[in-house]
Design an enzyme around this catalytic site. Sequence first.
Site, PDB file in Angstrom:
ATOM      1  N   ASP A 145       0.839  -1.190   0.000  1.00 23.06           N
ATOM      2  CA  ASP A 145       0.000   0.000   0.000  1.00 23.06           C
ATOM      3  C   ASP A 145       0.879   1.246   0.000  1.00 23.06           C
ATOM      4  O   ASP A 145       1.989   1.219  -0.524  1.00 23.06           O
ATOM      5  CB  ASP A 145      -0.926  -0.041   1.227  1.00 23.06           C
ATOM      6  N   HIS A 200      -3.869   6.206   3.063  1.00 22.09           N
ATOM      7  CA  HIS A 200      -4.545   5.022   2.536  1.00 22.09           C
ATOM      8  C   HIS A 200      -4.043   3.736   3.191  1.00 22.09           C
ATOM      9  O   HIS A 200      -4.823   2.896   3.651  1.00 22.09           O
ATOM     10  CB  HIS A 200      -4.332   4.980   1.023  1.00 22.09           C
ATOM     11  N   SER A 499     -11.003  -0.381  -1.827  1.00 22.19           N
ATOM     12  CA  SER A 499      -9.800  -0.413  -0.988  1.00 22.19           C
ATOM     13  C   SER A 499     -10.155  -0.651   0.463  1.00 22.19           C
ATOM     14  O   SER A 499      -9.347  -1.174   1.227  1.00 22.19           O
ATOM     15  CB  SER A 499      -9.039   0.911  -1.096  1.00 22.19           C
TER      16      SER A 499
END
Length: 713
Positions: A145, A200, A499
Site C-alpha cells: 500500500d 490510505h 480499498s
Amino acid sequence: MARRADSFCLISCVLVSFVISVSAVTDDSQDKQVYVVYMGSLPSSRLEYTPMSHHMSILQEVTGESSVEGRLVRSYKRSFNGFAARLTESERERVAEMEGVVSVFPDINYKLQTTASWDFLGLKEGKNTKRNLAIESDTIIGFIDSGIWPESESFSDKGFGPPPKKWKGVCSAGKNFTCNNKLIGARDYTNEGTRDIEGHGTHTASTAAGNAVKNTSFYGIGNGTARGGVPASRIAAYKACSEMGCTTESVLSAFDDAIADGVDLISISLGANLVRTYETDPIAIGAFHAMVKGILTVQSAGNGGPNPGSVMSVAPWILTVAASNTNRGFVTKVVLGNGKTFVGKSLNAFDLKGKNYPLYGGSTDGPLLRGKILVSEDKVSSEIVVANINENYHDYAYVSILPSSALSKDDFDSVISYVNSTKSPHGTVLKSEAIFNQAAPKVAGFSSRGPNTIAVDILKPDVTAPGVEILAAFSPLNSPAQDKRDNRHVKYSVLSGTSMSCPHVAGVAAYIKTFHPEWSPSMIQSAIMTTAWPMNATGTAVASTEFAYGAGHVDPIAAINPGLVYEIGKSDHIAFLCGLNYNATSLKLIAGEAVTCTGKTLPRNLNYPSMSAKLPKSESSFIVTFNRTVTNVGTPNSTYKSKIVLNHGSNLKVEVSPSVLSMKSVKEKQSFTVTVSGSNIDPKLPSSANLIWSDGTHNVRSPIVVYTYSVSD
C-alpha cells in the site's frame, strides 16, 4: 480503493483507478523506459544460481554494454525470478525472445482505490466472539500500500510479545520510523520512506488488524471504537505507492519481499484502469507465487462500477472483493427557509449552528457568491462561499473542505425551484449525522462489476464486504478532504472504496486462519465464499446481479466452520492456464517444474467455489457441465444433500450427480457433476441459481451463473 471528494478517485482493499503513466528516460539514440522481465519461479536448486548475476548478464547481452548497473532498476530474487530494467523498444523485443523469459511488459503506474463495520459483520468486540488469541498473535498480514503511520494508537504494541519466530522481515523504513511488536516490519520501494503520506495504507492496515481504540470519531460523527477484525495479529507494511501512484516494479518488489519475509496473508488495495493478462499483471504474478507458498492474496475489485466488465482483479488464485454499505450511514440535511428539509450525502464536520444564509443559484464566479450558500449542479470548494448544495449525489458520503450536501435530482430540483421562486431565499446546511440503514448491505455504485474479461468462465468479483464510509486510522500528513486547501489534520478519517472492503476480507481470512492454521489459500477462500450471505439481484441490469457481488456478503463467524471446501492446488491452476492456451514452455518457467498440457482442460472445470459459463449467442438451447470436488472439513459420518434454488426469473434446469454425498471421515474428498440446461438466455442478463449442500448444520452454497452477455454489447 477509496473514494475522495472532488476529483478523488474511488479508493478501493489499493485501488484508486489504475492510471497508466509510463516514465521514459531519453537516450541519445532511442527512448528507454522501464520494463519488467518476468522469468517465472526461481530454480529449485539454487546452489550455483545467482539471480542478479543472471539478470545482469541478460542485460549485457541485449544492450552490448559491459556496465549495466544504470539499466537495472530491480532484481526479483527472493520469491520468484525476474527483473526491471530500462530498455529501448528493440531491446525489449530481444529480451522477450530469450529462453527463460515468460513475459516482458511496461512499468505502468497503479493507484490506490480508496468502526461499526465489524459489528455489522457479526465479529463483535468482547467475549461473545470466539477467538484463538495465541494463533491470532502469530498471524502476520502484509499490506502492499502507501505505507503506514507507526505512531497511530491502532498500531501500539502494548500487551504484545516479540514477533513470531517465523518472521524473517526487517524494519527498513527510513529516518524517524520505528517498528514495534505490533508493526513488526516495514519496507519502502518509493524512496520516500515507509511513513504514510496519503493515509490510505494506514486506513487499510487498521481496518484489518488495528487495535481497539475507544472514542474515535470524525469530529464527533460516528463515535465508537475503531478496531480491526483481528486486533491481535501482526502487521508488515510494504510501501509500493507514493502520491504519484504505484509502479509495477515496486508492486512486484513488495510481493518478492513479503513472501520471503514470512507473512501469512497479503492485502493489496490496488488496481488498474485496464485489465491485464495474467503473465503481465504484477499482482496476478505476485499472488501466484504467494499461493504456491501457502499465502492468500486479497485484492480490491476496483472502483470502475457500475460499468460491466470493470473488475480488474480476475485471477482465480486471488480473492477479489467488491464493496457494499453497512447499516450505519452518514447523511447531511439541508433546511430551507420555507421549512422544508432535504437529506443528502456528505461528511460535513462544520457546524453552522442552524444559522440561515442567502441561497445563490447563479454563476459560480464573481463577488455575488461571497457569504452565500451556493446551489449548483456540481460540488465546489470556493473559499468565498459559506456552503454548497449540489446534485452530485452518490451512494457514499464524501468529505469536503466546506459545508456541503449532495442531493438527489428530485430534491435538488426542489431547492432550485425554491431559489427561483422566492425573493430572498435562504437556508442552512447541518452538521452530518449517523443514521441506521435498514436496507444494507447493498453493493456500492462505484464497485467494479464483472463479467471477467480474461477468463470468462470464472465469476468475479468473489464476494462483497463493507467498503462505504469506513472510519479507520489515517495519516495526519494528509487532510481528510485530501485537498491541499484543507488545513485540517485527523488521526481517524472516513473513506469509501473497494480499498476499504479488501482489508475487511483480509481480516476475515486471518480470523479463519487462527482456527485453521494448516488450511491452504484455496480452502480459506472457499470457506469465505460458500458461507457468504446470499444477496438478491435487485435490478434489471447486469450491474445488479452476481457480477456485482459474486457469492455474496462475507460472514466471518460462519466461515470458520464451512463444512465442505473446494481445494485448488498449483497443478490445478497450471491446468487452468493450459485451458486458456498458455504454452507449456512458459508454464514450466512459471511453475518451476515440467508441465505437459494434455488435452483441453475447460477453465470452468477449475475446482472453484462458484460456477460460471459464458455461452455462445448463436445457441438457442444449451447444456453445460461443471465438475467439482469437495473436501470434508466438518464432522465424520456426515451426509450432505444437494438443493437447487433458482434465482428470480431464471428458467434453468439444474441436475446434480450424485445428489447425496456421504462423508465417513474428515479430509475425505468426493466429486460430483452439475449439469445446467436451458434455452433462450436473456442476452442482457445472466441466468443464475444456487447449489446448496446441507447436512442439517452446514449450508455450503455455490452460485451458478450462465450468460451470453459481452462487455462490448
